[in-house]
Design a protein around this motif. Structure first.
Motif, PDB file in Angstrom:
ATOM      1  N   ILE A  48       8.992   7.686  -5.930  1.00  0.00           N
ATOM      2  CA  ILE A  48       7.970   7.314  -6.705  1.00  0.00           C
ATOM      3  C   ILE A  48       6.372   7.469  -6.149  1.00  0.00           C
ATOM      4  O   ILE A  48       5.868   7.833  -6.553  1.00  0.00           O
ATOM      5  CB  ILE A  48       8.250   5.883  -7.161  1.00  0.00           C
ATOM      6  CG1 ILE A  48       9.320   5.556  -7.725  1.00  0.00           C
ATOM      7  CG2 ILE A  48       7.073   5.281  -7.747  1.00  0.00           C
ATOM      8  CD1 ILE A  48       9.557   4.219  -8.129  1.00  0.00           C
ATOM      9  N   VAL A  49       6.518   6.997  -4.624  1.00  0.00           N
ATOM     10  CA  VAL A  49       5.144   7.333  -4.107  1.00  0.00           C
ATOM     11  C   VAL A  49       4.749   8.519  -3.865  1.00  0.00           C
ATOM     12  O   VAL A  49       3.526   9.013  -4.088  1.00  0.00           O
ATOM     13  CB  VAL A  49       5.236   6.519  -2.574  1.00  0.00           C
ATOM     14  CG1 VAL A  49       4.066   6.599  -1.902  1.00  0.00           C
ATOM     15  CG2 VAL A  49       5.531   4.907  -2.784  1.00  0.00           C
ATOM     16  N   GLU A  50       5.795   9.688  -3.559  1.00  0.00           N
ATOM     17  CA  GLU A  50       5.470  11.159  -3.383  1.00  0.00           C
ATOM     18  C   GLU A  50       4.922  11.579  -4.650  1.00  0.00           C
ATOM     19  O   GLU A  50       3.889  12.313  -4.609  1.00  0.00           O
ATOM     20  CB  GLU A  50       6.679  11.713  -2.878  1.00  0.00           C
ATOM     21  CG  GLU A  50       6.859  11.443  -1.605  1.00  0.00           C
ATOM     22  CD  GLU A  50       8.082  12.319  -0.965  1.00  0.00           C
ATOM     23  OE1 GLU A  50       8.522  12.991  -1.827  1.00  0.00           O
ATOM     24  OE2 GLU A  50       8.108  12.534   0.339  1.00  0.00           O
ATOM     25  N   LEU A 160       0.374   3.709  -9.458  1.00  0.00           N
ATOM     26  CA  LEU A 160       1.430   3.654  -8.573  1.00  0.00           C
ATOM     27  C   LEU A 160       2.103   2.062  -8.303  1.00  0.00           C
ATOM     28  O   LEU A 160       3.447   2.012  -8.357  1.00  0.00           O
ATOM     29  CB  LEU A 160       0.939   4.351  -7.208  1.00  0.00           C
ATOM     30  CG  LEU A 160       2.266   3.906  -6.006  1.00  0.00           C
ATOM     31  CD1 LEU A 160       3.516   4.614  -6.415  1.00  0.00           C
ATOM     32  CD2 LEU A 160       1.525   4.514  -4.761  1.00  0.00           C
ATOM     33  N   GLU A 161       1.262   1.434  -8.242  1.00  0.00           N
ATOM     34  CA  GLU A 161       1.610  -0.076  -7.971  1.00  0.00           C
ATOM     35  C   GLU A 161       2.426  -0.654  -9.454  1.00  0.00           C
ATOM     36  O   GLU A 161       3.463  -1.142  -9.246  1.00  0.00           O
ATOM     37  CB  GLU A 161       0.452  -0.974  -7.751  1.00  0.00           C
ATOM     38  CG  GLU A 161       0.739  -2.424  -7.617  1.00  0.00           C
ATOM     39  CD  GLU A 161      -0.400  -3.299  -7.043  1.00  0.00           C
ATOM     40  OE1 GLU A 161      -0.120  -3.726  -5.946  1.00  0.00           O
ATOM     41  OE2 GLU A 161      -1.350  -3.326  -7.734  1.00  0.00           O
ATOM     42  N   LYS A 162       1.883  -0.043 -10.468  1.00  0.00           N
ATOM     43  CA  LYS A 162       2.412  -0.589 -11.724  1.00  0.00           C
ATOM     44  C   LYS A 162       3.868  -0.037 -11.813  1.00  0.00           C
ATOM     45  O   LYS A 162       4.886  -0.777 -12.216  1.00  0.00           O
ATOM     46  CB  LYS A 162       1.494  -0.122 -13.047  1.00  0.00           C
ATOM     47  CG  LYS A 162       2.172  -0.566 -14.331  1.00  0.00           C
ATOM     48  CD  LYS A 162       1.263  -0.041 -15.216  1.00  0.00           C
ATOM     49  CE  LYS A 162       1.973  -0.569 -16.865  1.00  0.00           C
ATOM     50  NZ  LYS A 162       1.897   0.359 -17.754  1.00  0.00           N
ATOM     51  N   GLU A 163       3.992   1.206 -11.526  1.00  0.00           N
ATOM     52  CA  GLU A 163       5.390   1.840 -11.719  1.00  0.00           C
ATOM     53  C   GLU A 163       6.323   1.081 -10.500  1.00  0.00           C
ATOM     54  O   GLU A 163       7.534   1.084 -10.708  1.00  0.00           O
ATOM     55  CB  GLU A 163       5.219   3.486 -11.434  1.00  0.00           C
ATOM     56  CG  GLU A 163       6.637   4.131 -11.641  1.00  0.00           C
ATOM     57  CD  GLU A 163       6.505   5.457 -11.426  1.00  0.00           C
ATOM     58  OE1 GLU A 163       7.645   6.228 -11.351  1.00  0.00           O
ATOM     59  OE2 GLU A 163       5.435   6.288 -11.696  1.00  0.00           O
ATOM     60  N   LEU A 164       5.875   0.920  -9.428  1.00  0.00           N
ATOM     61  CA  LEU A 164       6.671   0.407  -8.498  1.00  0.00           C
ATOM     62  C   LEU A 164       7.342  -1.124  -8.861  1.00  0.00           C
ATOM     63  O   LEU A 164       8.339  -1.257  -8.829  1.00  0.00           O
ATOM     64  CB  LEU A 164       5.939   0.254  -7.060  1.00  0.00           C
ATOM     65  CG  LEU A 164       5.899   1.375  -6.215  1.00  0.00           C
ATOM     66  CD1 LEU A 164       4.603   1.356  -5.128  1.00  0.00           C
ATOM     67  CD2 LEU A 164       7.111   2.242  -5.826  1.00  0.00           C
TER      68      LEU A 164
END
Length: 185
Positions: A48-50, A160-164
Motif C-alpha cells: 500500500i505504502v509503495e 495513504l493513511e485513509k487507505e491503511l
C-alpha cells in the motif's frame, strides 16, 4: 524503510542477524502462525505504502508492532535501532522517558513557523510513535521520519493513511492514526 524492517525481521528469525539479542530471541520464539501474520501484514502494508511514495513512512501496523513486542518494551534501544531510528532520537526516549511531542518540540514549531510558511510548508509530519530528539533532526529527516510537507504532499499522506485504516484492520484502541501531524498553515 518498511522493506528494511521486513528484511531485518526475516534475518532475525533465521538467525542470520545477531545485532538484536533480545528481539532475535523474541522473534525466534514466535510460533509459525504469529510470525507469518507479522510478515504478511507488513508485506501488505509495504504494498500500500509503495503506491503513494510518501516522504515520511507511516507507523507500522499495530498488529505487527504488538507481535514484535514494541508495546511490551522488550528493549527500547534495540527496538529503536530495528525501526531505523537515529540514535540521537532513541536516547532521549530510553534515558529521559521522552514519550511524546512535548513543549520543546512545540517551541521549535513556533520558532520556525514564519520561515516554514514562507517556504510553502503546510505541515510537519512524523510516523505515529516516533519521538524525535528535535523536529530539526537532520538524520531523522534524511531517514524519512520527519517531513516538512507542502499541501499536496500532506494530502498524499492523508490519502495513504485513509487507505491503511480501511485495509489494515486492527484492534489497538490507542492507535488510530499512522501519522502525527503538526499543521503550520
Amino acid at each position: 524503510m518498511l522493506k528494511n524492517l521486513l528484511y531485518k525481521i526475516e534475518k532475525l528469525r533465521s538467525g542470520e542477524l545477531n545485532e538484536f539479542k533480545v528481539l532475535k530471541e523474541h522473534i525466534q520464539s514466535l510460533d509459525e502462525f504469529q510470525y507469518q501474520q507479522i510478515v504478511n501484514r507488513l508485506k501488505f502494508q509495504i504494498e500500500i505504502v509503495e503506491k503513494y511514495k510518501p516522504k515520511v513512512r507511516p507507523a507500522i501496523d499495530p498488529v505487527v508492532s504488538t507481535e514484535l513486542g514494541i508495546y511490551r518494551r522488550l528493549d527500547d534501544f534495540e527496538i529503536g535501532k530495528l525501526l531505523g531510528y537515529p540514535e540521537c532520537c532513541i536516547k532521549p526516549f530510553v534515558e529521559d522517558a521522552r514519550i511524546g511531542i512535548d513543549r520543546e518540540h512545540l517551541k521549535e514549531v513556533e520558532d520556525m513557523k514564519e520561515e516554514l510558511k514562507n517556504k510553502g510548508i503546510y505541515a510537519i509530519v512524523l510516523p505515529s510513535g516516533f519521538i524525535p530528539c528535535s523536529l530539526k533532526c537532520e538524520e531523522a529527516i534524511k531517514r524519512g521520519f520527519i517531513g516538512y510537507l507542502n499541501k499536496e504532499e500532506f494530502d498524499n499522506i492523508l490519502k495513504l493513511e485513509k487507505e491503511l485504516k480501511e485495509k489494515i484492520k486492527h484492534w489497538h484502541f490507542g492507535y488510530d492514526e499512522y501519522y502525527e501531524k503538526i499543521i503550520i498553515q
